[in-house]
Write an enzyme that holds these catalytic residues in place. Structure first.
Site, mmCIF file in Angstrom:
data_model
loop_
_atom_site.group_PDB
_atom_site.id
_atom_site.type_symbol
_atom_site.label_atom_id
_atom_site.label_comp_id
_atom_site.label_asym_id
_atom_site.label_seq_id
_atom_site.Cartn_x
_atom_site.Cartn_y
_atom_site.Cartn_z
ATOM 1 C CE LYS A 1 -1.138 5.402 7.811
ATOM 2 N NZ LYS A 1 -0.691 4.871 6.521
ATOM 3 C CG PHE B 1 -1.878 1.192 1.180
ATOM 4 C CD1 PHE B 1 -3.056 1.127 0.441
ATOM 5 C CD2 PHE B 1 -1.576 2.383 1.833
ATOM 6 C CE1 PHE B 1 -3.914 2.218 0.364
ATOM 7 C CE2 PHE B 1 -2.426 3.479 1.750
ATOM 8 C CZ PHE B 1 -3.601 3.382 1.019
ATOM 9 C CG ASP C 1 5.553 3.651 1.937
ATOM 10 O OD1 ASP C 1 5.527 4.221 3.039
ATOM 11 O OD2 ASP C 1 4.562 3.581 1.179
#
Ligand code: PLP
Length: 392
Positions: free
Chosen positions: A245, A131, A216
């Site tokens: 995040k 993702f 990532d």
């Protein structure tokens, strides 16, 4: 659906609860009921809710200077970039964005500019089950073909290979490939950690073929997995690292770090954002990083992961506990969504990361007592759902 929620586009299922306040590991709904948060808004509020140092930094920055545009220098951003560079081992530069997808967009554009200038390289190879975001380019990088279907045609220049399979990657790297983009632990894909051999093999392969290794760390970074960045478990040095995040503990911010030789491919005018790096978001990130370093959150993440593993492994209906540090999946012999509904009914927030697995990503500052409460609640909710005695 309650009240004004009807004005929101239906991109999420109807929400089961409305939260109005948070404090540390606890959330409070609009009836005053409290919930133990084992999800941290999807690994975002790693310091818990309403952390006083972050709240103070935001209030003070809001009274000082919010925005000037990136045509002028401001103060917190360069300091945050310096800290991130140090935590990544040094020798790089940072571009600030507003989200994880935007941090990855920056990495993709940088890889194209860097590879294209040298040798006509443009393709980004990522893994199935990955993702990387929801913009058109990061959606195509996301290795979940079912999510692509409704949005064709997607931007060109993306390919996918089997996860944790070095031979598959070896075959996929042809002279058109600019970068390999991988998560150290596939988060949304079900909390699947890469093997150290895979990440080391990818590093060697990328070096051999002149391809950038982009990691990532949007979900895994900033202490969550027991190191400042999860790839540091594997002793590899990536060319580019993206994060987001946990960086603002809830304030939107993303960042793309690259080795200076790679970052040098960008010239003024190549990439930009109105808000990225602005004082409010970077003031929050500066406070977040200061607390994270003072509290040694990577060590806490290791302790939380070990405690979850010891407390949940081999409990009835729990098939497996996997993850890295405090990013954990609990594979259950039950419908994971029924278990999260049962947990919510019992005042515990978690999510179903796959149809058969719960995702737990508690605050890295959670107390041992609250963690023990969470562990017993998960075990008993799984048992209740399996015996059909759940009340949810
Ligand atoms: C959440 C996530 C993203 C996307 O971040 P947004 O802030 O939602 O755009 C990208 N990559 C990974 C690994 C993520 O977990």
């Amino acid at each position: 659906m309650t009240g004004s929620a009807g004005f929101l586009m239906p991109t999420y299922p109807p929400p089961p609860v409305t939260f109005v306040r948070g404090e540390g590991s606890w959330l409070f709904d609009d009836t005053g009921r409290r919930y133990l948060d084992l999800l941290s808004g999807l690994a975002v509020t790693s310091l818990g809710h309403a952390h006083p140092a972050v709240a103070d930094a935001l209030c003070s920055q809001a009274r000082t200077l919010l925005h000037t545009s990136n045509l002028f220098a401001t103060l917190p951003g360069p300091a945050v970039a310096g800290t991130l560079d140090r935590l990544l081992g040094g020798g790089g530069q940072v571009f600030f964005a507003n989200s994880g997808a935007e941090a990855n967009e920056c990495a993709i554009k940088l890889a194209r500019k860097f590879g294209g200038a040298a040798a006509g390289r443009y393709k980004v190879v990522s893994a199935y089950g990955s993702f990387h975001g929801r913009t058109l380019a990061t959606l195509h990088a996301t290795g979940q073909p079912a999510k692509h279907e409704a949005f064709q045609p997607l931007p060109e220049g993306f390919a996918h290979v089997a996860w944790d399979d070095l031979d598959a990657l070896d075959r996929a790297i042809d002279p058109s490939v600019a970068a390999v983009l991988l998560e150290p632990v596939q988060g949304e894909g079900g909390v699947n950690p890469a093997s150290a051999e895979y990440f080391r093999g990818v590093r060697e392969l990328c070096t051999e073929r002149g391809v950038l290794f982009v990691v990532d760390e949007v979900q895994t970074g900033l202490g969550r997995c027991g190191r400042w960045f999860a790839h540091q478990h594997f002793d590899v040095l990536p060319d580019v690292v993206t994060m987001a995040k946990a960086l603002g503990n809830g304030v939107p911010i993303g960042a793309c770090w690259a080795r200076s030789e790679v970052a040098a491919a960008f010239e003024p005018g190549d990439h930009a954002t109105t808000y990225g790096g602005q004082p409010l978001a970077t003031a929050a990130a500066r406070a977040v990083l200061a607390v994270m370093e003072a509290e040694d959150v990577p060590a806490r993440a290791l302790h939380i992961g070990a405690t979850l593993d010891a407390g949940l492994t081999a409990r009835p209906g729990i098939v497996e506990v996997r993850g890295l540090g405090a990013l954990v999946a609990v594979e259950v012999d039950a419908d994971a969504r029924s278990v999260t509904s049962e947990l919510l009914a019992r005042g515990i927030v978690a999510n179903a990361v796959t149809p058969s697995a719960l995702r737990l990503a508690p605050s890295l500052l959670i107390s041992d007592e609250d963690l023990a409460t969470g562990i017993e609640a998960v075990a008993s909710a799984v048992a209740a759902v399996r015996s059909g005695s759940g009340g949810a």
